[in-house]
Design an enzyme around this catalytic site. Structure first.
Site, mmCIF file in Angstrom:
data_model
loop_
_atom_site.group_PDB
_atom_site.id
_atom_site.type_symbol
_atom_site.label_atom_id
_atom_site.label_comp_id
_atom_site.label_asym_id
_atom_site.label_seq_id
_atom_site.Cartn_x
_atom_site.Cartn_y
_atom_site.Cartn_z
ATOM 1 C CG ASN A 135 -0.176 -0.028 2.522
ATOM 2 O OD1 ASN A 135 0.536 0.919 2.825
ATOM 3 N ND2 ASN A 135 -0.271 -1.120 3.267
ATOM 4 C CG ASP A 204 -6.580 -5.283 6.263
ATOM 5 O OD1 ASP A 204 -7.067 -4.250 5.773
ATOM 6 O OD2 ASP A 204 -6.117 -5.332 7.430
ATOM 7 C CE LYS A 214 8.411 -12.637 -14.006
ATOM 8 N NZ LYS A 214 9.211 -12.058 -15.111
ATOM 9 C CG PHE A 248 -2.808 5.279 13.513
ATOM 10 C CD1 PHE A 248 -1.997 5.157 14.634
ATOM 11 C CD2 PHE A 248 -2.750 6.454 12.775
ATOM 12 C CE1 PHE A 248 -1.156 6.193 15.018
ATOM 13 C CE2 PHE A 248 -1.904 7.495 13.155
ATOM 14 C CZ PHE A 248 -1.106 7.372 14.269
ATOM 15 C CE LYS A 262 -10.632 -0.265 11.602
ATOM 16 N NZ LYS A 262 -10.091 0.434 10.441
ATOM 17 C CE LYS A 266 -9.163 -4.155 14.685
ATOM 18 N NZ LYS A 266 -8.310 -4.188 13.499
HETATM 19 O O1 PMT Z 1 2.854 6.177 6.528
HETATM 20 P P1 PMT Z 1 2.255 7.491 6.021
HETATM 21 O O2 PMT Z 1 2.453 7.659 4.547
HETATM 22 O O3 PMT Z 1 2.699 8.660 6.830
HETATM 23 O O4 PMT Z 1 0.646 7.364 6.189
HETATM 24 C C1 PMT Z 1 0.171 7.359 7.509
HETATM 25 C C2 PMT Z 1 -0.981 6.331 7.619
HETATM 26 C C3 PMT Z 1 -2.165 6.829 6.803
HETATM 27 C C4 PMT Z 1 -0.522 4.968 7.136
HETATM 28 C C5 PMT Z 1 -1.337 6.250 9.130
HETATM 29 O O5 PMT Z 1 -1.749 7.524 9.584
HETATM 30 C C6 PMT Z 1 -2.439 5.239 9.362
HETATM 31 O O6 PMT Z 1 -3.615 5.510 9.214
HETATM 32 N N1 PMT Z 1 -1.998 4.015 9.721
HETATM 33 C C7 PMT Z 1 -2.938 2.894 9.895
HETATM 34 C C8 PMT Z 1 -3.244 2.314 8.562
HETATM 35 C C9 PMT Z 1 -4.087 1.064 8.705
HETATM 36 O O7 PMT Z 1 -3.709 -0.048 8.472
HETATM 37 O O8 PMT Z 1 -5.312 1.418 9.195
HETATM 38 P P2 PMT Z 1 -6.480 0.247 9.331
HETATM 39 O O9 PMT Z 1 -7.723 0.985 9.684
HETATM 40 O O10 PMT Z 1 -6.486 -0.626 8.093
HETATM 41 O O11 PMT Z 1 -5.951 -0.639 10.562
HETATM 42 C C10 PMT Z 1 -6.415 -0.341 11.859
HETATM 43 C C11 PMT Z 1 -5.309 -0.624 12.873
HETATM 44 O O12 PMT Z 1 -5.042 -2.022 12.912
HETATM 45 C C12 PMT Z 1 -3.971 0.069 12.586
HETATM 46 O O13 PMT Z 1 -3.427 0.496 13.834
HETATM 47 C C13 PMT Z 1 -3.102 -1.044 11.991
HETATM 48 O O14 PMT Z 1 -1.720 -0.861 12.318
HETATM 49 C C14 PMT Z 1 -3.655 -2.268 12.683
HETATM 50 N N2 PMT Z 1 -3.590 -3.521 11.899
HETATM 51 C C15 PMT Z 1 -4.237 -3.626 10.711
HETATM 52 C C16 PMT Z 1 -4.197 -4.831 10.037
HETATM 53 C C17 PMT Z 1 -3.495 -5.932 10.612
HETATM 54 N N3 PMT Z 1 -3.421 -7.110 9.994
HETATM 55 N N4 PMT Z 1 -2.868 -5.796 11.820
HETATM 56 C C18 PMT Z 1 -2.910 -4.595 12.471
HETATM 57 O O15 PMT Z 1 -2.334 -4.454 13.552
#
Ligand code: PMT
Length: 330
Positions: A135, A204, A214, A248, A262, A266
């Site tokens: 991403n 995800d 490949k 986040f 969330k 979580k």
């Molecule tokens: O890195 P930059 O370019 O500065 O951009 C910043 C950002 C947009 C990436 C950052 O501000 C941000 O939003 N990070 C979280 C991105 C994310 O995965 O959001 P989510 O809503 O999909 O996930 C929710 C939370 O679960 C996040 O804390 C993530 O770290 C966590 N997660 C998600 C999937 C997974 N398999 N395990 C996780 O721990």
């Protein structure tokens, strides 16, 4: 340079356009610029200049560099200027400058003794030995959090996906590539963490079985059957203990609702919600977020540099931890 070691905060008021340029580019051709390079504490700059000089791209570019370095810029006031023009450029009021200095003073070393585990950047999930899905996360938000925490005295462990950012001095950086590797390193370092901040954009989904060779291109359509990756944040929520857990939420709509969902799903203490889109969130130098707190409060933070947002997140995290502790005592 003894002067640099003997003082806690460096305040420059007024800061001219010329001085801002010298500080941004690391020149050291007089006492003040030499002192600046030798100084390691918080810096507060109160610019004052002609309105056109203030608006010039060169000045604004220098200010952006200084903000990214974590310096506090006290914006000039607008009004009648000594050069006879009107507009932004007048030195801020002494009270405003003093307030900025007090805030920097309060932040200085307020994370001393804390170990903070931060994740940053994207993960890359291989499709074969040469291809992967990922991403647009640049890591800037996570690195700004690590920089802010280190500047405030914390011991910082940064688990970082692949990013094009320079390594941070004074931060223990652990590079990872996949969600599985990120999970392993986060769990490995969890016991020593007082605060965990999950800013990484973790994939995800991933390909359950990655082919050893490949995949050859054919004319036929290709479809991928992907499996969910481990939800690291949810797992941390189950193992939280008395550490502060900050997640986040990257959303394109329903930001507050999703951040709260969330938070509860979580078992986080805080979720930093940010809208992501073509010009927002990913890759940008700035961010605009809401902080959803376990107390039920929601705190909006106006658009600012990711470093300023990072400092505000820690400001609110420390207040939240105290509030939760006092509520627990009752
Ligand atoms: O890195 P930059 O370019 O500065 O951009 C910043 C950002 C947009 C990436 C950052 O501000 C941000 O939003 N990070 C979280 C991105 C994310 O995965 O959001 P989510 O809503 O999909 O996930 C929710 C939370 O679960 C996040 O804390 C993530 O770290 C966590 N997660 C998600 C999937 C997974 N398999 N395990 C996780 O721990």
């Amino acid at each position: 340079m003894a002067v640099a070691q003997e003082h806690e905060i460096l305040v420059v008021a007024p800061a001219t356009a010329d001085l801002l340029a010298k500080l941004a580019h690391g020149l050291a051709d007089d006492f003040l610029t030499t002192l600046y390079l030798a100084f390691t504490g918080p810096v507060v700059l109160a610019p004052a200049m002609n309105v056109n000089m203030w608006r010039h791209a060169a000045t604004q570019g220098n200010l952006e560099t200084l903000r990214k370095r974590g310096h506090r810029i006290v914006e000039p006031e607008s009004g009648y200027l000594a050069c006879g023009m009107t507009g932004p450029g007048r030195l801020a009021e002494p009270e405003t400058i003093a307030e900025a200095v007090a805030r920097e003073g309060a932040r200085r070393k307020d994370l001393e003794g804390e170990t903070i585990l931060i994740t940053a950047g994207p993960t890359q999930e291989p499709l074969d030995p040469v291809r992967y899905i990922s991403n647009r996360s640049s890591g800037r938000m996570g690195y700004a959090l690590a920089e802010a925490a280190a500047a405030r005295g914390a011991r910082v462990v940064l688990v970082s996906g692949p990013v094009a950012l320079p390594p941070l001095a004074g931060v223990e950086t652990i590079p990872v590539r996949t969600a599985a590797e990120m999970r392993e390193k986060v769990l490995e370092n969890l016991d020593r963490a007082d605060i965990v901040v999950k800013a990484a954009a973790v994939a995800d989904y991933h390909l359950g079985r990655v082919p050893a060779q490949k995949v050859k291109k054919t004319a036929a359509r290709m479809s991928l059957e992907l499996d969910p990756t481990p939800d690291i944040l949810a797992e941390l929520g189950r193992k939280k203990g008395d550490r502060l857990l900050i997640g986040f939420a990257a959303e394109t709509e329903n930001l507050q609702q999703e951040a709260r969902r969330k938070l509860e799903m979580k078992n986080c203490d805080m979720v930093v919600g940010n809208l992501v889109g073509p010009e927002l969130g990913f890759e940008s130098e700035e961010n605009e977020v809401i902080l959803a707190l376990r107390t039920g409060a929601v705190i909006p933070l106006a658009r600012a540099s990711k470093r300023e947002i990072a400092d505000r997140i820690f400001d609110e995290a420390l207040k939240l931890r105290l509030a939760l502790h006092l509520a627990h005592e009752r």
